[in-house]
Design an enzyme around this catalytic site. Structure first.
Site, short mmCIF file in Angstrom:
data_model
loop_
_atom_site.label_atom_id
_atom_site.label_comp_id
_atom_site.label_asym_id
_atom_site.label_seq_id
_atom_site.Cartn_x
_atom_site.Cartn_y
_atom_site.Cartn_z
N HIS A 74 51.53 20.90 103.87
CA HIS A 74 52.39 22.12 104.81
C HIS A 74 51.05 23.22 103.87
CE1 HIS A 74 55.12 25.12 106.06
NE2 HIS A 74 55.46 24.25 106.92
N ASP A 107 60.11 18.05 107.50
CA ASP A 107 60.02 16.62 109.11
C ASP A 107 60.30 14.98 108.09
OD1 ASP A 107 60.15 18.40 111.27
OD2 ASP A 107 57.80 18.68 110.78
N1 ACO Z 1 48.93 12.52 104.56
C1 ACO Z 1 47.59 12.76 104.33
N2 ACO Z 1 46.88 13.80 103.80
C2 ACO Z 1 47.32 15.34 103.81
C3 ACO Z 1 48.23 15.50 104.41
C4 ACO Z 1 49.59 14.25 104.58
N3 ACO Z 1 50.04 15.02 105.67
N4 ACO Z 1 48.62 17.08 105.18
C5 ACO Z 1 47.02 17.13 104.19
N5 ACO Z 1 46.97 15.64 103.91
C6 ACO Z 1 45.26 16.56 102.97
C7 ACO Z 1 44.09 16.54 104.08
O1 ACO Z 1 43.90 15.33 104.30
C8 ACO Z 1 43.29 17.40 103.33
O2 ACO Z 1 42.02 16.55 102.62
P1 ACO Z 1 40.83 16.89 101.99
O3 ACO Z 1 40.98 18.27 101.63
O4 ACO Z 1 40.57 15.32 101.23
O5 ACO Z 1 40.28 16.41 103.83
C9 ACO Z 1 44.57 18.06 102.40
O6 ACO Z 1 44.94 17.87 102.79
C10 ACO Z 1 44.00 19.69 103.59
O7 ACO Z 1 44.73 19.35 105.19
P2 ACO Z 1 44.12 20.11 105.47
O8 ACO Z 1 45.41 19.20 107.32
O9 ACO Z 1 43.51 20.43 106.37
O10 ACO Z 1 45.74 20.98 105.43
P3 ACO Z 1 46.73 22.40 106.67
O11 ACO Z 1 47.20 23.64 105.86
O12 ACO Z 1 46.00 22.65 107.53
O13 ACO Z 1 47.58 21.90 106.82
C11 ACO Z 1 49.55 20.17 108.08
C12 ACO Z 1 48.95 21.62 107.39
C13 ACO Z 1 48.72 20.72 109.16
C14 ACO Z 1 51.49 20.20 107.86
C15 ACO Z 1 49.10 19.37 107.53
O14 ACO Z 1 49.82 18.99 106.00
C16 ACO Z 1 49.63 18.01 107.94
O15 ACO Z 1 49.00 17.55 109.42
N6 ACO Z 1 50.95 17.50 107.44
C17 ACO Z 1 51.36 15.81 108.31
C18 ACO Z 1 52.27 16.55 109.66
C19 ACO Z 1 53.21 16.81 109.01
O16 ACO Z 1 54.01 16.70 108.58
N7 ACO Z 1 53.44 18.29 110.02
C20 ACO Z 1 55.31 19.53 109.95
C21 ACO Z 1 54.60 20.16 108.96
S1 ACO Z 1 56.29 21.13 108.56
C22 ACO Z 1 56.60 21.45 109.97
O17 ACO Z 1 55.52 22.35 111.05
C23 ACO Z 1 58.14 22.01 110.63
#
Ligand code: ACO
Length: 396
Positions: free
Chosen positions: A279, A333
């Site tokens: 998140h 979620d």
């Molecule tokens: N699984 C694996 N790795 C993850 C996940 C995940 N679910 N979420 C973040 N990471 C990792 C990324 O790969 C990245 O790693 P790196 O730095 O080694 O490249 C790091 O964590 C940062 O991730 P970002 O995507 O840049 O972080 P951001 O703040 O943009 O992410 C997000 C937030 C988009 C929700 C992300 O965690 C994600 O894509 N989660 C999966 C989708 C999800 O469950 N969305 C629902 C969110 S809650 C809501 O909106 C209601």
């Protein structure tokens, strides 16, 4: 010619001076985009507050969706009399204009329910003949839209299965009536309560992507329908509300708790995200996920969904072990899908349920933002070619 070049260089320099790489925040991370009294998050501690009330107290205090929506729209909790009057007003607005129902019938049955919802929200603007744009008129629009979201989703779902839409029952709560319109049978009290809790937990979440997109649209002084259809479209994506649908698909694909570790390892090796984790705000366990997990556990006991619950718990264990240090924990979620699945709700209705709940939050933020409106118009860091002479077509 040299003069033209120096003017162009000066222009580019002035543009670049204001937009430095240091001021650029990809995804607007850490940017404070608006003031709000509605909702706050302490991401490090994993805390969520609705107007100062901790989410655990809101849920464990048995607040209903209608009660919390009232809080967001009026800025205070209703007393018994006010809540009764509000629920009465709420339930009377559920029926859609006949022309809107006729339009829903025209949608292809293969249309994703989020696309159907976004289209019908947009269409409702055409049936709003009130030119008034006062705060009161917009509050009435907010209430009517929120009340009608379940009617739209349920009607589309039944029509795509060649079933007749079910007339809303004004005696039922918002959550119970949604399940009734979806299935044609009144839910038992426990099921209605669980749906109500899920809706309360999804009602608002500060400056999330869909709320922000609603506010961007509202900030041009466009209308409530445009702002809310922008919110629906934004929520659909799998990085936001669409993740609940993706989680259930993943659980069904894994199929067995023993296969979880290999699945997670493979996905992480391919740099794939595990849905339902991570998140932008929480670097700790999402408090909504913690509450939903208990409801999912209870709902899964002695039912076919218990295997899905075991798989989810195992994913949680493996992910916290592998990614907890990076601040990646379950989000809202992760456990909601099991609850809806156990109720017999099709997977593609999960994100529309999120929208049904979140619309009260979107509208409350729009109404609040309009009190001190300022156009959203950020900058971009230009990384294209320097200013240059435009070549006429014949010379290219
Ligand atoms: N699984 C694996 N790795 C993850 C996940 C995940 N679910 N979420 C973040 N990471 C990792 C990324 O790969 C990245 O790693 P790196 O730095 O080694 O490249 C790091 O964590 C940062 O991730 P970002 O995507 O840049 O972080 P951001 O703040 O943009 O992410 C997000 C937030 C988009 C929700 C992300 O965690 C994600 O894509 N989660 C999966 C989708 C999800 O469950 N969305 C629902 C969110 S809650 C809501 O909106 C209601």
């Amino acid at each position: 010619m040299p003069e033209a070049k120096s003017n162009a260089d000066a222009l580019l320099k002035s543009v670049m001076d204001n937009k430095t790489p240091e001021s650029y925040s990809p995804g607007l991370e850490g940017v404070v985009a608006a003031k709000s009294k509605l909702c706050s998050i302490d991401g490090a501690a994993g805390k969520l507050y609705y107007m100062g009330y901790p989410i655990e107290e809101v849920v464990n205090g048995s607040a209903t969706y209608e009660e919390v929506a009232y809080l967001f729209w009026h800025g205070r909790l209703p007393n018994v009399k006010e809540l009764e009057a509000f629920k009465d007003e709420f339930s009377k607005l559920r029926t859609l204009p006949q022309q809107v129902m006729d339009f829903i019938k025209l949608l292809p049955h293969t249309c994703h329910p989020m696309d159907a919802l976004r289209t019908i929200v947009s269409l409702l603007a055409a049936f709003d003949h009130n030119p008034e744009r006062s705060p009161e008129a917009n509050l009435n629009r907010a209430i009517a839209l929120t009340v009608r979201f379940p009617t739209i989703v349920a009607a589309f779902h039944r029509l795509r299965q060649n079933q007749t839409p079910v007339e809303p029952d004004p005696k039922l709560s918002h959550a119970a009536n949604f399940l009734y319109m979806l299935f044609g049978e009144k839910p038992d009290d426990t099921t209605a309560k669980v749906m109500d809790v899920a809706m309360v937990l999804h009602l608002d979440h500060e400056m999330n992507a869909s709320t922000f997109s609603s506010l961007v649209t509202a900030s041009t002084l466009s209308d409530m329908y445009s702002a809310i259809s922008a919110g629906v479209g934004t929520l659909k994506g799998p990085l936001h509300g669409g993740a609940n649908e993706a989680v259930l698909k993943m659980l069904l694909e894994i199929g067995d708790p023993a296969r979880v570790e290999t699945y997670v390892d493979d996905a992480l090796a391919k740099k794939k995200k595990i849905m339902g984790f991570g998140h932008r705000m929480y670097k700790a366990y999402d408090p909504r996920a913690r509450l939903l997990k208990e409801y999912a556990r209870r709902a899964s006991e002695k039912t076919k969904a218990s295997r899905l619950f075991q798989i989810t718990e195992r994913i949680e264990e493996v992910m916290i072990q592998k990614k907890g240090k990076q601040g990646i924990f379950p989000n809202v979620d992760l456990y909601s899908g099991i609850i809806y699945h156990q109720m017999g709700i099709p997977t593609d209705i999960f994100t529309p349920i999120f929208a049904i709940a979140r619309v009260a939050g979107w509208t409350a933020h729009v109404l609040e933002y309009w009190q001190e409106n300022r156009l959203f118009r950020p900058n971009a860091l230009y990384i294209g070619p320097a200013a240059r002479k435009f070549p006429p077509l014949a010379q290219r």
